[in-house]
Motif scaffolding. Structure first.
Motif, PDB file in Angstrom:
ATOM      1  N   ASP A  23       1.788   2.541  -2.315  1.00  0.00           N
ATOM      2  CA  ASP A  23       1.730   2.831  -0.937  1.00  0.00           C
ATOM      3  C   ASP A  23       3.413   3.376  -0.415  1.00  0.00           C
ATOM      4  OD1 ASP A  23      -0.891   2.612  -1.173  1.00  0.00           O
ATOM      5  OD2 ASP A  23      -0.823   0.875  -0.057  1.00  0.00           O
ATOM      6  N   GLY A  24       4.281   2.854  -1.188  1.00  0.00           N
ATOM      7  CA  GLY A  24       5.838   3.336  -0.952  1.00  0.00           C
ATOM      8  C   GLY A  24       6.017   2.620   0.290  1.00  0.00           C
ATOM      9  N   ILE A  25       5.711   1.138   0.204  1.00  0.00           N
ATOM     10  CA  ILE A  25       6.138   0.169   1.304  1.00  0.00           C
ATOM     11  C   ILE A  25       7.633  -0.649   0.967  1.00  0.00           C
ATOM     12  CG2 ILE A  25       5.391  -1.985   2.813  1.00  0.00           C
ATOM     13  CD1 ILE A  25       2.598  -1.279   2.070  1.00  0.00           C
ATOM     14  N   GLY A  26       8.606  -0.135   1.607  1.00  0.00           N
ATOM     15  CA  GLY A  26       9.978  -0.617   1.429  1.00  0.00           C
ATOM     16  C   GLY A  26      10.455  -0.107   0.151  1.00  0.00           C
ATOM     17  N   VAL A  27       9.834   0.647  -0.704  1.00  0.00           N
ATOM     18  CA  VAL A  27      10.284   1.227  -1.921  1.00  0.00           C
ATOM     19  C   VAL A  27       9.866   2.235  -1.992  1.00  0.00           C
ATOM     20  CG1 VAL A  27      10.492  -1.001  -3.228  1.00  0.00           C
ATOM     21  CG2 VAL A  27       8.217   0.292  -3.074  1.00  0.00           C
ATOM     22  N   GLU A  28      10.126   3.168  -2.965  1.00  0.00           N
ATOM     23  CA  GLU A  28       9.970   4.772  -3.121  1.00  0.00           C
ATOM     24  C   GLU A  28       8.764   4.398  -4.041  1.00  0.00           C
ATOM     25  OE1 GLU A  28      12.312   7.303  -5.285  1.00  0.00           O
ATOM     26  OE2 GLU A  28      13.924   7.280  -3.849  1.00  0.00           O
ATOM     27  N   VAL A  29       7.598   5.469  -3.592  1.00  0.00           N
ATOM     28  CA  VAL A  29       6.381   5.303  -4.404  1.00  0.00           C
ATOM     29  C   VAL A  29       6.488   5.592  -5.935  1.00  0.00           C
ATOM     30  CG1 VAL A  29       4.126   6.699  -5.000  1.00  0.00           C
ATOM     31  CG2 VAL A  29       4.935   6.400  -2.723  1.00  0.00           C
ATOM     32  N   ASN A  30       6.010   4.657  -6.644  1.00  0.00           N
ATOM     33  CA  ASN A  30       6.147   4.807  -8.160  1.00  0.00           C
ATOM     34  C   ASN A  30       4.700   4.323  -8.827  1.00  0.00           C
ATOM     35  OD1 ASN A  30       6.627   4.054 -10.910  1.00  0.00           O
ATOM     36  ND2 ASN A  30       9.008   3.849 -10.458  1.00  0.00           N
ATOM     37  N   ASN A  31       3.950   5.195  -9.297  1.00  0.00           N
ATOM     38  CA  ASN A  31       2.475   4.793  -9.458  1.00  0.00           C
ATOM     39  C   ASN A  31       2.590   4.113 -10.922  1.00  0.00           C
ATOM     40  OD1 ASN A  31       1.395   6.105  -7.306  1.00  0.00           O
ATOM     41  ND2 ASN A  31       1.217   8.007  -8.540  1.00  0.00           N
ATOM     42  N   GLU A  32       3.429   4.408 -11.753  1.00  0.00           N
ATOM     43  CA  GLU A  32       3.472   3.611 -13.135  1.00  0.00           C
ATOM     44  C   GLU A  32       3.893   2.102 -12.757  1.00  0.00           C
ATOM     45  OE1 GLU A  32       5.058   6.447 -12.291  1.00  0.00           O
ATOM     46  OE2 GLU A  32       3.577   7.765 -13.813  1.00  0.00           O
ATOM     47  N   LYS A  33       4.951   1.832 -11.711  1.00  0.00           N
ATOM     48  CA  LYS A  33       4.923   0.278 -11.680  1.00  0.00           C
ATOM     49  C   LYS A  33       3.865  -0.218 -11.077  1.00  0.00           C
ATOM     50  CE  LYS A  33       9.857   0.326 -11.656  1.00  0.00           C
ATOM     51  NZ  LYS A  33      11.198   0.139 -10.912  1.00  0.00           N
ATOM     52  N   ALA A  34       3.451   0.541  -9.954  1.00  0.00           N
ATOM     53  CA  ALA A  34       1.803  -0.085  -9.369  1.00  0.00           C
ATOM     54  C   ALA A  34       0.941  -0.358 -10.059  1.00  0.00           C
ATOM     55  CB  ALA A  34       1.479   1.039  -8.383  1.00  0.00           C
ATOM     56  N   PHE A  35       0.620   0.413 -11.147  1.00  0.00           N
ATOM     57  CA  PHE A  35      -0.497   0.144 -12.307  1.00  0.00           C
ATOM     58  C   PHE A  35       0.266  -0.913 -13.149  1.00  0.00           C
ATOM     59  CE2 PHE A  35      -1.693   0.555 -16.653  1.00  0.00           C
ATOM     60  CZ  PHE A  35      -3.174   0.556 -16.647  1.00  0.00           C
ATOM     61  N   TYR A  36       1.294  -1.178 -13.285  1.00  0.00           N
ATOM     62  CA  TYR A  36       2.036  -2.286 -14.151  1.00  0.00           C
ATOM     63  C   TYR A  36       1.477  -3.566 -13.510  1.00  0.00           C
ATOM     64  CZ  TYR A  36       5.304  -5.616 -16.059  1.00  0.00           C
ATOM     65  OH  TYR A  36       5.953  -6.779 -16.532  1.00  0.00           O
ATOM     66  N   TRP A  37       1.967  -3.747 -12.082  1.00  0.00           N
ATOM     67  CA  TRP A  37       1.608  -4.781 -11.543  1.00  0.00           C
ATOM     68  C   TRP A  37       0.351  -5.361 -11.389  1.00  0.00           C
ATOM     69  CZ3 TRP A  37       5.069  -8.563 -11.805  1.00  0.00           C
ATOM     70  CH2 TRP A  37       6.522  -8.165 -11.946  1.00  0.00           C
ATOM     71  N   PHE A  38      -0.670  -4.192 -10.948  1.00  0.00           N
ATOM     72  CA  PHE A  38      -2.156  -4.397 -10.678  1.00  0.00           C
ATOM     73  C   PHE A  38      -2.653  -5.042 -12.027  1.00  0.00           C
ATOM     74  CE2 PHE A  38      -2.335  -1.155  -7.476  1.00  0.00           C
ATOM     75  CZ  PHE A  38      -2.299  -1.819  -6.314  1.00  0.00           C
ATOM     76  N   ASN A  39      -2.121  -4.496 -13.153  1.00  0.00           N
ATOM     77  CA  ASN A  39      -2.586  -5.022 -14.576  1.00  0.00           C
ATOM     78  C   ASN A  39      -2.251  -6.242 -14.829  1.00  0.00           C
ATOM     79  OD1 ASN A  39      -4.014  -4.222 -17.035  1.00  0.00           O
ATOM     80  ND2 ASN A  39      -1.972  -4.215 -18.102  1.00  0.00           N
ATOM     81  N   ILE A  40      -0.932  -6.516 -14.309  1.00  0.00           N
ATOM     82  CA  ILE A  40      -0.521  -8.019 -14.612  1.00  0.00           C
ATOM     83  C   ILE A  40      -1.283  -8.980 -13.817  1.00  0.00           C
ATOM     84  CG2 ILE A  40       1.213  -9.739 -14.163  1.00  0.00           C
ATOM     85  CD1 ILE A  40       1.993  -8.212 -16.551  1.00  0.00           C
TER      86      ILE A  40
END
Length: 458
Positions: A23-40
């Motif tokens: 969602d870009g809260i406090g950081v730039e939107v980064n879908n790859e990193k979002a997916f990475y952390w959801f996966n973890i």
């Protein structure tokens, strides 16, 4: 702070970091990193992350669109009572869910595949239970399988037996066969020869081939019924004509152990079926045919040409024993004319398969033929396979450049191995190499040591 906690293993923080990146809260939107952390977080069992990971797969957020993986994660979240995931799953048919999960089951990731199969089992069990309660014959059988194998539920042999009997009472041939196996093996019930025979017979009458095979055994071995060799032969014949390979083996064994009770025509028929199994490469049929023809096992007459035929079939499959058999037959003219070229072909196949005796024979043949390159090749194979007798001979070939380029360092290596293995010629050559600095630096201490060893053993 959140990232630090996520890195330290907090499941909630891992999920939260995924949300921030998405969602870009406090950081730039980064879908790859979002997916990475959801996966973890999802793989650590956090249900909200499971749902979000499903969303990623549906919408291609940080990954490729993959509806099968989406359903997998929605289902996992739903089983953890995630309301949105439950809504999605409840709007899919069980057949669709199973179809998607089948794709995940084929994953090369063993852990993922195993978990998908487990989830699929839950869906199947629920589906079969509802349909079986409503009288669906196929569902009764499948529900019994779920209880027998522990698919989607705890293993419960009494429930498996209950549903198999309900389906069997309705005429299901598979369940009649399953019950026969239960009573034969004592699975969930006491062993009962008569019940075994009864259920196999009922299933056989409905055309069940596995049951017919078991019924043949009942007649052959008087299991739950009087011995009836003619009926056993008749049933094996019925199965053989349908290409049932196990029966093709069983028929010839029946005939061999009681040949006086069979006509020549029946014996020929049994052998014909065994050869069909052999041509198909079924189990040990080829080995049986080779043995029977090579030694003549009553009522089968000895036939060395047929023995060679089956030896060659097995030799081409890579079986060393039969590569040797084919070699010896062509080399000595057993069942065929002497053919040294074919003999050498099979001997080399056995050698390449790793048979030491064959490697030694091939090497000696090439030495006798003065084919030094091929002799060197096999000597090297033998030495590298730790045949001590080959160490010195290989070393000498490196010294003289016989069949290979001269290489003193390799010569030294193999001659030293020969000496250390107790080869007296190796000891003599080694002390001279140390003295002259051939293949190694001069070393008078080693020279004296190995010369003394040679003096003691020559």
């Amino acid at each position: 702070m959140y990232l630090k906690a996520a890195l330290e293993g907090s499941f909630f923080r891992q999920y939260t970091v995924g949300v921030y990146y998405r969602d870009g809260i406090g950081v730039e939107v980064n879908n790859e990193k979002a997916f990475y952390w959801f996966n973890i977080a999802a793989n650590n069992g956090f249900r909200d992350a499971m749902y979000e990971l499903g969303q990623c797969y549906v919408n291609g957020i940080g990954t490729n669109v993959d509806h099968a993986m989406a359903v997998y994660w929605y289902l996992k979240a739903a089983r953890e009572r995630h309301s949105d995931a439950k809504f999605i799953i409840n709007n899919l048919s069980p057949a669709d869910i199973i179809s998607f999960l089948d794709k995940v089951c084929n994953s090369r990731n063993e852990k993922l595949s195993s978990d998908a199969k487990r989830l699929k089992g839950y869906i199947q069990y629920d589906l079969y239970k509802d349909d079986a309660d409503n009288g669906d014959l196929g569902a009764m059988k499948n529900l019994g399988i779920c209880y027998e194998k522990g698919i989607g539920t705890d293993e419960d042999l009494s429930q498996a037996l209950y549903w198999y009997k309900k389906a069997a009472d309705e005429g299901d041939a598979d369940c009649l066969y399953f019950l026969g196996m239960f009573y034969k093996e004592g699975t969930g019930v006491e062993k009962d020869e008569y019940q075994t025979y009864r259920y196999f017979k009922a299933a056989s009458e409905k055309g069940h081939l596995d049951a017919t095979y078991e019924l043949s055994h009942c007649y052959e071995y008087a299991y739950g019924v009087d011995e009836d060799i003619e009926e056993a032969f008749y049933l094996y014949d019925h199965l053989c004509r349908k290409g049932y390979r196990k029966a093709q083996i069983a028929m010839v064994l029946l005939v061999m152990f009681d040949s006086n009770n069979f006509t020549p025509e029946q014996i020929d028929k049994a052998l014909y079926y065994l050869e069909q199994a052999g041509e198909a490469g079924y189990e040990d049929s080829r080995g049986m045919l080779f043995t029977y023809y090579s030694i003549g096992v009553r009522p089968i007459k000895k036939d060395e040409s047929k023995a060679l035929y089956w030896a060659e079939k097995l030799a081409e499959e890579g079986e060393i024993k039969y590569q040797r058999e084919a070699y010896e037959r062509y080399n000595e003219g057993i069942g065929t004319a002497v053919n040294k070229q074919k003999a050498m072909y099979y001997l080399e196949k056995a050698a390449e398969s790793g048979d030491i005796d064959s490697q030694v024979e091939v090497c000696n043949i090439y030495i006798d033929q003065d084919d030094q390159k091929k002799a060197f090749y096999w000597l090297k194979k033998l030495a590298e396979g730790d045949l001590e007798e080959a160490y010195y001979l290989l070393g000498i070939r490196y010294v003289g450049g016989i069949g290979t380029e001269r290489n003193y360092s390799k010569a030294f290596y193999w001659i030293k191995k020969a000496a250390e293995a107790g080869n007296v010629d190796g000891m003599e050559k080694l002390y001279k190499m140390y003295h002259d600095g051939v293949g190694t630096e001069k070393n008078m201490r080693e020279y004296r040591y190995w010369k003394r060893k040679w003096d003691q053993n020559k």
